[in-house]
Every structure is written in structure tokens, then in C-alpha cells.
Design a protein around this motif. Structure first.
Motif, PDB file in Angstrom:
ATOM      1  N   GLY A  63      84.250  30.905  12.852  1.00 30.12           N
ATOM      2  CA  GLY A  63      82.867  31.407  12.752  1.00 30.12           C
ATOM      3  C   GLY A  63      82.198  32.262  13.623  1.00 30.12           C
ATOM      4  N   VAL A  64      82.786  32.348  15.059  1.00 29.37           N
ATOM      5  CA  VAL A  64      82.432  33.162  16.025  1.00 29.37           C
ATOM      6  C   VAL A  64      82.455  34.744  15.345  1.00 29.37           C
ATOM      7  N   GLY A  65      83.453  35.062  15.017  1.00 27.53           N
ATOM      8  CA  GLY A  65      83.886  36.302  14.348  1.00 27.53           C
ATOM      9  C   GLY A  65      83.192  36.704  13.312  1.00 27.53           C
ATOM     10  N   MET A  66      82.843  35.782  12.431  1.00 27.71           N
ATOM     11  CA  MET A  66      81.952  36.081  11.188  1.00 27.71           C
ATOM     12  C   MET A  66      80.417  36.237  11.816  1.00 27.71           C
ATOM     13  N   ARG A  67      79.871  35.620  12.781  1.00 21.71           N
ATOM     14  CA  ARG A  67      78.663  35.974  13.616  1.00 21.71           C
ATOM     15  C   ARG A  67      78.319  37.113  14.353  1.00 21.71           C
ATOM     16  N   LEU A  68      79.568  37.634  15.022  1.00 20.80           N
ATOM     17  CA  LEU A  68      79.495  38.801  15.585  1.00 20.80           C
ATOM     18  C   LEU A  68      79.753  39.913  14.600  1.00 20.80           C
ATOM     19  N   GLU A  69      80.410  39.790  13.410  1.00 17.97           N
ATOM     20  CA  GLU A  69      80.441  40.743  12.324  1.00 17.97           C
ATOM     21  C   GLU A  69      78.792  40.906  11.862  1.00 17.97           C
ATOM     22  N   ALA A  70      78.151  39.871  11.728  1.00 18.43           N
ATOM     23  CA  ALA A  70      76.881  40.016  11.325  1.00 18.43           C
ATOM     24  C   ALA A  70      75.808  40.501  12.382  1.00 18.43           C
ATOM     25  N   ALA A 315      77.428  30.177  22.045  1.00 19.75           N
ATOM     26  CA  ALA A 315      76.278  29.792  22.772  1.00 19.75           C
ATOM     27  C   ALA A 315      75.544  31.172  23.120  1.00 19.75           C
ATOM     28  N   ASP A 316      76.043  32.273  23.523  1.00 17.20           N
ATOM     29  CA  ASP A 316      75.401  33.385  23.672  1.00 17.20           C
ATOM     30  C   ASP A 316      74.800  33.856  22.383  1.00 17.20           C
ATOM     31  N   LEU A 317      75.500  33.778  21.495  1.00 19.42           N
ATOM     32  CA  LEU A 317      74.807  34.294  20.076  1.00 19.42           C
ATOM     33  C   LEU A 317      73.768  33.626  19.752  1.00 19.42           C
ATOM     34  N   ASP A 318      73.820  32.179  20.001  1.00 18.65           N
ATOM     35  CA  ASP A 318      72.641  31.584  19.574  1.00 18.65           C
ATOM     36  C   ASP A 318      71.387  31.962  20.716  1.00 18.65           C
ATOM     37  N   LEU A 319      71.662  32.256  21.841  1.00 16.40           N
ATOM     38  CA  LEU A 319      70.418  32.995  22.363  1.00 16.40           C
ATOM     39  C   LEU A 319      70.017  34.212  21.928  1.00 16.40           C
ATOM     40  N   VAL A 320      70.831  35.111  21.707  1.00 20.10           N
ATOM     41  CA  VAL A 320      70.277  36.308  20.875  1.00 20.10           C
ATOM     42  C   VAL A 320      69.614  36.031  19.679  1.00 20.10           C
ATOM     43  N   VAL A 321      70.099  34.963  18.745  1.00 20.84           N
ATOM     44  CA  VAL A 321      69.553  34.719  17.522  1.00 20.84           C
ATOM     45  C   VAL A 321      68.344  34.177  18.056  1.00 20.84           C
ATOM     46  N   ASP A 322      67.975  33.370  18.794  1.00 20.47           N
ATOM     47  CA  ASP A 322      66.710  33.015  19.137  1.00 20.47           C
ATOM     48  C   ASP A 322      65.754  33.948  19.357  1.00 20.47           C
ATOM     49  N   ASP A 323      66.393  35.002  19.994  1.00 23.94           N
ATOM     50  CA  ASP A 323      65.229  36.163  20.392  1.00 23.94           C
ATOM     51  C   ASP A 323      64.943  37.175  19.038  1.00 23.94           C
ATOM     52  N   LEU A 324      65.869  37.080  18.006  1.00 23.45           N
ATOM     53  CA  LEU A 324      65.744  37.903  17.094  1.00 23.45           C
ATOM     54  C   LEU A 324      65.220  37.317  15.706  1.00 23.45           C
ATOM     55  N   ALA A 325      65.088  36.004  15.939  1.00 23.51           N
ATOM     56  CA  ALA A 325      64.711  35.112  14.747  1.00 23.51           C
ATOM     57  C   ALA A 325      63.371  35.631  14.125  1.00 23.51           C
ATOM     58  N   GLY A 326      62.416  35.898  14.946  1.00 26.43           N
ATOM     59  CA  GLY A 326      61.016  36.406  14.393  1.00 26.43           C
ATOM     60  C   GLY A 326      61.104  37.671  13.716  1.00 26.43           C
ATOM     61  N   LEU A 327      62.398  38.579  13.686  1.00 25.17           N
ATOM     62  CA  LEU A 327      62.369  39.672  12.945  1.00 25.17           C
ATOM     63  C   LEU A 327      63.223  39.529  11.613  1.00 25.17           C
ATOM     64  N   VAL A 328      63.727  38.173  11.508  1.00 25.07           N
ATOM     65  CA  VAL A 328      64.347  37.938  10.145  1.00 25.07           C
ATOM     66  C   VAL A 328      63.559  37.079   8.971  1.00 25.07           C
ATOM     67  N   GLY A 329      63.610  37.805   8.052  1.00 32.72           N
ATOM     68  CA  GLY A 329      62.678  37.052   6.853  1.00 32.72           C
ATOM     69  C   GLY A 329      63.552  36.022   6.231  1.00 32.72           C
ATOM     70  N   PRO A 330      62.807  35.398   5.486  1.00 36.96           N
ATOM     71  CA  PRO A 330      63.554  34.539   4.650  1.00 36.96           C
ATOM     72  C   PRO A 330      64.509  34.850   3.598  1.00 36.96           C
ATOM     73  N   PRO A 331      65.497  34.164   3.033  1.00 33.65           N
ATOM     74  CA  PRO A 331      66.482  34.797   2.079  1.00 33.65           C
ATOM     75  C   PRO A 331      65.759  35.091   0.720  1.00 33.65           C
ATOM     76  N   PRO A 332      65.905  36.283   0.158  1.00 30.42           N
ATOM     77  CA  PRO A 332      65.391  36.625  -1.118  1.00 30.42           C
ATOM     78  C   PRO A 332      65.531  35.543  -2.230  1.00 30.42           C
ATOM     79  N   ALA A 333      64.602  35.570  -3.118  1.00 31.09           N
ATOM     80  CA  ALA A 333      64.638  34.464  -4.258  1.00 31.09           C
ATOM     81  C   ALA A 333      65.741  34.911  -5.118  1.00 31.09           C
ATOM     82  N   GLU A 334      66.514  34.003  -5.759  1.00 30.94           N
ATOM     83  CA  GLU A 334      67.846  34.293  -6.530  1.00 30.94           C
ATOM     84  C   GLU A 334      67.248  35.148  -7.560  1.00 30.94           C
TER      85      GLU A 334
END
Length: 338
Positions: A63-70, A315-334
Motif C-alpha cells: 500500500g505504501v508504494g501505491m500511495r507514493l505513486e499516487a 504515517a508521513d503520507l498521512d500528514l501530507v494527505v491531511d494538508d492536501l485534503a482540502g484540494l481534493v474533490g469528491p470522486p466523480p459520479a459513475e
């Protein structure tokens, strides 16, 4: 000196983001990957940033590898639109992850951190079964850390070079260490004091705390509630409970009743820091063998698990995502997805 050769593997092409970075669609997809909390497993392969390869492609497939890719995709896709300072922290994390995953995957870096007079060096020497780090007034005024390596020291030279541990401060444990085999792969650091008056020393502590896999915070009965430790350091690592241990050192100075009261208050303060449930241990390098044995057993468990580096990056990714969460919108409708 602890010396030796590079332990990293070879790189490969075609696995990084490169031209593929612009092909992912929708904020929701990378956002879901960023929020995946699984940890990595296996030994990482070396990524080559010069070829556009990201660390996530070689993080063992977990999972960490996938999250770093993302995260890499997020940075590459949004850099034309976001202010540079917004992406500075994600970039630093990706650079550090690339280096850490390219180095030894068989070693776990555990740092003893804390304020002046807490007994870090005494605990370091007790765990190493040797007088390696000067204690108290015998310790020189320096901002350099000390390192002790369990196992074949030659395998870890590049890792110590990356951490910038001075050659003269690299050691192996004493001959009386009973855990030589069971602690194989441990790199134990004794950091400078986190409340040092000298700014260079504080900066060195901050630098190393940003690089190590596991943090063992050493506090004492007089300064366990110190604001510098809690507000400047522990609260910053609120997402790092899985790679954090806190020891109330010099427990031999306290009556049993007072010890339990202080431990309870310490746990209350840690919960306020966002570290509720973190393991707390009463230790003493002088007269508390049970606590020292418990700390050694926890370190042995962490090293044996082989997952600390991945857990730290998660854990470092969690903190970075916390900072970026406001920039990420909801998933698009199917029905809107092509």
C-alpha cells in the motif's frame, strides 16, 4: 569505523510515472489511493528519479508504494496550477522516500530522542552493553548523533552516510550483548538534545527525526511535561503512533505510587498530542532491569517485523494527505465517467 558497500538493488525503466502521470482521471481515484493505510512489505528496489521513476514503484508492491505513486501523480499533475510552496512538503517526502527505499531494506533505524538530562545516552549505552556515547558532563558540546549497529556493519555504511552520522561515532554493540542475533538489523541512534540552546543542534535533531524509522522518546520525572518536547516535537508526529515509543526514564528515583501517577499523567499528555495508546515504559539504566528488558523486547519486535520503514512512510503520507485534503474533490459520479 562501520564501513562497507551499497546494499541497494538495481533500477529498472518503464515502471515510473513518466508520461503516464497525466493519464489518471478524476481527483477521487488518487485520493482513495492516498488514503489507503496499508503498509509495504518486502525489500524495495531502487527507483531512478532522473528517469521519471517514482519511489512507489519499488516499495515492495504494498500500500505504501501505491500511495507514493499516487502522491507523485498528484504533484506532477497539479504543479502547473498550485503555488510551489503547497507542493514543497510532498516533494520532500517523495525525495526522502526514494532515498530510504533505495538503501538497506533489512535495517531498521531507531532513534533515542529527548531533552537535556533525560538519560538518552545512558539508555543507549545500556542497550548496547558498552560505554559508547559520553554521558552527562563527559559529553562534548556537539550536535552529532551516535550510532550502534547490530549485525554486519559493512551492509549499513550507505545508510549511515545518508543519515550523516560521523565516521567516528559509528559503533557495534559490546561483547556482552545477549541479543546480537535477535536484534540483527538494528541501527540505534543517540540524538543530540532536542532542547539544546545551540540552534545547529536543534536543527540536527529535526533533520534526523525526519529520516529515522522509529522514535523512542526518553523523558524523565522532572521534564516529562516539557513544552518543547510535546508542542514542538511529539504533537508534530501525531500520525506516528505505530513507530513511536515513550520511556519515562530514571524510574529508580521514584516510589512505586509516584511512578504510576506520573505514567498516567504522561499518557494523558500523549493523548493530547494525538498519540493516545502509544506504548509507555518506565525505564532506568541504573536499577530497573524489567523496564529495560521491556524496551529491548519492543525494539526486537519492531526490528523482527521488518515493517518500520514502511510504517514511518505511511504515517508521513498521512500528514501530507491531511494538508492536501482540502484540494481534493469528491470522486466523480459513475454516470459522468467516460
Amino acid at each position: 569505523r562501520v564501513g562497507g558497500a551499497d546494499s541497494g538493488g538495481g533500477s529498472r525503466g518503464g515502471g515510473g510515472l513518466g508520461g503516464a502521470a497525466g493519464r489518471w482521471r478524476g481527483w477521487g481515484r488518487p485520493a482513495r489511493r492516498l488514503r489507503d493505510r496499508a503498509t509495504c512489505a518486502g525489500r524495495p528496489r531502487r527507483a531512478d528519479p532522473a528517469r521519471g521513476e517514482s519511489p512507489g514503484a519499488y516499495a515492495g508492491g504494498g500500500g505504501v508504494g501505491m500511495r507514493l505513486e499516487a502522491l507523485n501523480r498528484f504533484v506532477r499533475t497539479t504543479e502547473p496550477y498550485l503555488p510551489p510552496e503547497t507542493l514543497e512538503r510532498p516533494r520532500r517526502l517523495l525525495e526522502r522516500a526514494t532515498r530510504r527505499l533505495a538503501l538497506s531494506g533489512t535495517h531498521t533505524v531507531v532513534a533515542l530522542a529527548g531533552a537535556t538530562g533525560g538519560g538518552k545516552s545512558s539508555l543507549f549505552n545500556a542497550l548496547a552493553c558498552a560505554e559508547l556515547s559520553p554521558v552527562g558532563v563527559r559529553r562534548p558540546t556537539t550536535g552529532a548523533a551516535y550510532a550502534c549497529v547490530w549485525g554486519r556493519s559493512g551492509e549499513v555504511a550507505d545508510l549511515l552516510d545518508w543519515l550523516k552520522i560521523p565516521t567516528g561515532n559509528r559503533f557495534t554493540p559490546g561483547p556482552d550483548s545477549a541479543d546480537q542475533d535477535r536484534l540483527h538489523g538494528l541501527v540505534l541512534l543517540d540524538l543530540p538534545d532536542c532542547d539544546a540552546v545551540e540552534r545547529d543542534h536543534s536543527l540536527e535533531v529535526d533533520r534526523l527525526l525526519g529520516m529515522v524509522d522509529v522514535m523512542v522518546w526518553v523523558v524523565d520525572p522532572q521534564k516529562y511535561a516539557d513544552k518543547v518536547v510535546h508542542e514542538r516535537h511529539l504533537s508534530r508526529f501525531r500520525r506516528h503512533a505505530d513507530v513511536t515509543v515513550v520511556t519515562l526514564n530514571q524510574a529508580d528515583l521514584l516510589p512505586a505510587g509516584d511512578l504510576e501517577r506520573l505514567l498516567a499523567d504522561l499518557r494523558r499528555l500523549l493523548a493530547a498530542d494525538g498519540l493516545d495508546g502509544v506504548l509507555t515504559i518506565a525505564t532506568s539504566a541504573v536499577d530497573a532491569p524489567a523496564g529495560l528488558a521491556q524496551l529491548r523486547a519492543r525494539i526486537r519486535e519492531i526490528v523482527g517485523g521488518g515493517r518500520a520503514a514502511g510504517q514511518r512512510l505511511a504515517a508521513d503520507l498521512d500528514l501530507v494527505v491531511d494538508d492536501l485534503a482540502g484540494l481534493v474533490g469528491p470522486p466523480p459520479a459513475e454516470d459522468l465517467v467516460n
